[in-house]
Design a protein around this motif. Structure first.
Motif, PDB file in Angstrom:
ATOM      1  N   SER A  70       0.818  -1.211   0.000  1.00  0.00           N
ATOM      2  CA  SER A  70       0.000   0.000   0.000  1.00  0.00           C
ATOM      3  C   SER A  70       0.852   1.260   0.000  1.00  0.00           C
ATOM      4  CB  SER A  70      -0.938   0.015   1.219  1.00  0.00           C
ATOM      5  OG  SER A  70      -0.199  -0.039   2.432  1.00  0.00           O
ATOM      6  N   ASP A  71       2.174   1.109  -0.151  1.00  0.00           N
ATOM      7  CA  ASP A  71       3.068   2.258  -0.226  1.00  0.00           C
ATOM      8  C   ASP A  71       3.389   2.513  -1.695  1.00  0.00           C
ATOM      9  OD1 ASP A  71       5.833   3.459  -0.561  1.00  0.00           O
ATOM     10  OD2 ASP A  71       5.574   3.733   1.598  1.00  0.00           O
ATOM     11  N   PRO A  72       2.924   3.631  -2.262  1.00  0.00           N
ATOM     12  CA  PRO A  72       3.117   3.855  -3.694  1.00  0.00           C
ATOM     13  C   PRO A  72       4.572   3.803  -4.136  1.00  0.00           C
ATOM     14  CG  PRO A  72       1.456   5.362  -2.850  1.00  0.00           C
ATOM     15  CD  PRO A  72       2.052   4.671  -1.652  1.00  0.00           C
ATOM     16  N   LEU A  75       5.699   0.180  -4.181  1.00  0.00           N
ATOM     17  CA  LEU A  75       5.058  -0.539  -5.279  1.00  0.00           C
ATOM     18  C   LEU A  75       5.667  -0.142  -6.624  1.00  0.00           C
ATOM     19  CD1 LEU A  75       1.395  -0.465  -3.994  1.00  0.00           C
ATOM     20  CD2 LEU A  75       2.702  -2.538  -4.499  1.00  0.00           C
ATOM     21  N   ALA A  76       5.994   1.116  -6.779  1.00  0.00           N
ATOM     22  CA  ALA A  76       6.628   1.552  -8.025  1.00  0.00           C
ATOM     23  C   ALA A  76       7.976   0.865  -8.214  1.00  0.00           C
ATOM     24  CB  ALA A  76       6.798   3.068  -8.022  1.00  0.00           C
ATOM     25  N   ASP A 119      -3.706   6.009  -5.807  1.00  0.00           N
ATOM     26  CA  ASP A 119      -2.326   6.511  -5.679  1.00  0.00           C
ATOM     27  C   ASP A 119      -1.322   5.405  -5.986  1.00  0.00           C
ATOM     28  OD1 ASP A 119      -3.322   8.983  -4.940  1.00  0.00           O
ATOM     29  OD2 ASP A 119      -2.997   8.669  -2.785  1.00  0.00           O
ATOM     30  N   CYS A 120      -1.596   4.209  -5.486  1.00  0.00           N
ATOM     31  CA  CYS A 120      -0.708   3.069  -5.750  1.00  0.00           C
ATOM     32  C   CYS A 120      -0.673   2.752  -7.240  1.00  0.00           C
ATOM     33  CB  CYS A 120      -1.171   1.845  -4.964  1.00  0.00           C
ATOM     34  SG  CYS A 120      -0.974   1.977  -3.161  1.00  0.00           S
ATOM     35  N   ALA A 123       1.383   5.167  -9.264  1.00  0.00           N
ATOM     36  CA  ALA A 123       2.810   4.897  -9.088  1.00  0.00           C
ATOM     37  C   ALA A 123       3.250   3.705  -9.941  1.00  0.00           C
ATOM     38  CB  ALA A 123       3.114   4.643  -7.613  1.00  0.00           C
ATOM     39  N   SER A 156      -9.523   4.314  -9.475  1.00  0.00           N
ATOM     40  CA  SER A 156      -8.376   3.892 -10.284  1.00  0.00           C
ATOM     41  C   SER A 156      -8.587   4.204 -11.769  1.00  0.00           C
ATOM     42  CB  SER A 156      -8.109   2.395 -10.089  1.00  0.00           C
ATOM     43  OG  SER A 156      -7.578   2.149  -8.791  1.00  0.00           O
TER      44      SER A 156
END
Length: 338
Positions: A70-72, A75-76, A119-120, A123, A156
């Motif tokens: 859940s941390d963009p 995840l990027a 947001d995720c 990213a 999304s």
């Protein structure tokens, strides 16, 4: 993006099941079905043994990497790593209901945070050139699915995400185990079709409780002017993998003969031989094949041989040959008796 036709049938990401050996085996049955990895968390991809977690064989294409997190920014980074490994799609898990996932603020609990999901996805999409997709539930706990599903998808979609795979059940994060969450919450296929009807520009696949290719074909049929883009099979594809041998013809419309169980094992054999030469133990591969002969004479002997005789150190392809022969002999006895 992968064309709609290429998404007509996929095999779900399933923890402890859809590892690289399972996927190579499934590819021996269908050349077209889109295959998914088990969920891998973004921190594991960044900090862990990448070859062990992400390595796969070229025979698996097309294959998608499913990430959890859940941390963009994480995840990027994980998505970039996955794309560099050659995955054809990066998928975000917004559906897993396990306690471990909940404590990490990802999986199904993200259904409560549509903007964070968006947001995720921004990213991930900006990090890679391959499709970035979402797999979600229709809601969690006391959410109204008609609100939660559309909120998740719309957030999304607003940032450019076009592909969604919807498991047509709620996830109950309190009171049900992950196993119970696959069966107990009622299915709402109609809501997924409504999503496609009201968001026709989006690519929508349906997942959950689909037990056969007959059911898959029914979901892909026109319903009051609505046609879903794809069906994702889970446990049915794992427990009765032979059904995948009909998928290229029945689902993708290819003019090819179905792949029977014996032909699939012949295709899978070079892969098994190569892995055995690398030191992979035979049961790591044969455990995914146990349901291949489901419903056929000799199926029990096939399972027993692969389960028991594959265990001793050094066991090789001769074990698979004995299992195949047990089925051939049983089928010959039945034919003689008839």
């Amino acid at each position: 993006m992968l064309k709609n036709q290429d998404r007509r049938l996929s095999v779900a990401p399933m923890m402890d099941w859809t590892d690289r050996h399972c996927r190579a085996f499934h590819r021996a049955l269908s050349s077209q079905a889109l295959l998914y990895t088990e969920m891998v968390t973004a921190p594991a991809v960044i900090h862990g043994d990448r070859e062990r977690l992400l390595g796969f064989d070229a025979v698996e294409h097309p294959v998608a990497l499913q990430l959890g997190g859940s941390d963009p920014a994480q995840l990027a980074e994980a998505a970039r790593i996955g794309a560099a490994f050659g995955y054809d799609e990066i998928n975000l898990n917004v559906g897993c209901p396990s306690d471990r996932v909940q404590s990490g603020r990802f999986g199904a609990c993200l259904m409560r945070e549509p903007e964070l999901v968006a947001d995720c996805m921004v990213a991930i999409r900006e990090a890679v050139d391959v499709p970035a997709t979402v797999k979600c539930r229709i809601g969690v706990d006391d959410q109204d699915p008609e609100t939660s599903l559309f909120a998740t998808v719309d957030a999304s979609a607003a940032v450019g995400i076009e592909v969604f795979i919807v498991h047509a059940r709620k996830a109950w994060l309190k009171g049900l185990s992950p196993k119970e969450n696959r069966d107990v919450p009622p299915l709402d296929y109609g809501l997924v079709r409504r999503l496609k009807r009201e968001r026709p520009h989006l690519n929508i696949s349906i997942n959950g409780g689909i037990a056969s290719l007959d059911e898959a074909e029914a979901h892909l049929d026109d319903h009051d002017g609505v046609r879903l883009d794809g069906v994702m099979l889970g446990r049915a594809a794992y427990h009765e993998p032979a059904l995948l041998g009909q998928a290229d013809r029945r689902i993708f419309g290819q003019g090819t003969a179905d792949t029977d169980a014996f032909a699939a094992l012949a295709r899978y054999r070079p892969y098994m031989a190569a892995r055995l030469d690398e030191g992979v133990a035979l049961p790591a591969m044969t455990r995914h094949m146990l349901g291949l002969m489901h419903g056929r004479p000799g199926a029990r002997a096939f399972r027993r041989i692969l389960t028991v005789e594959a265990l001793p150190p050094g066991a090789g392809l001769e074990v698979v040959d004995r299992a195949i022969e047990a089925v051939r002999e049983a089928e010959a006895r039945r034919a003689d008796a008839a």
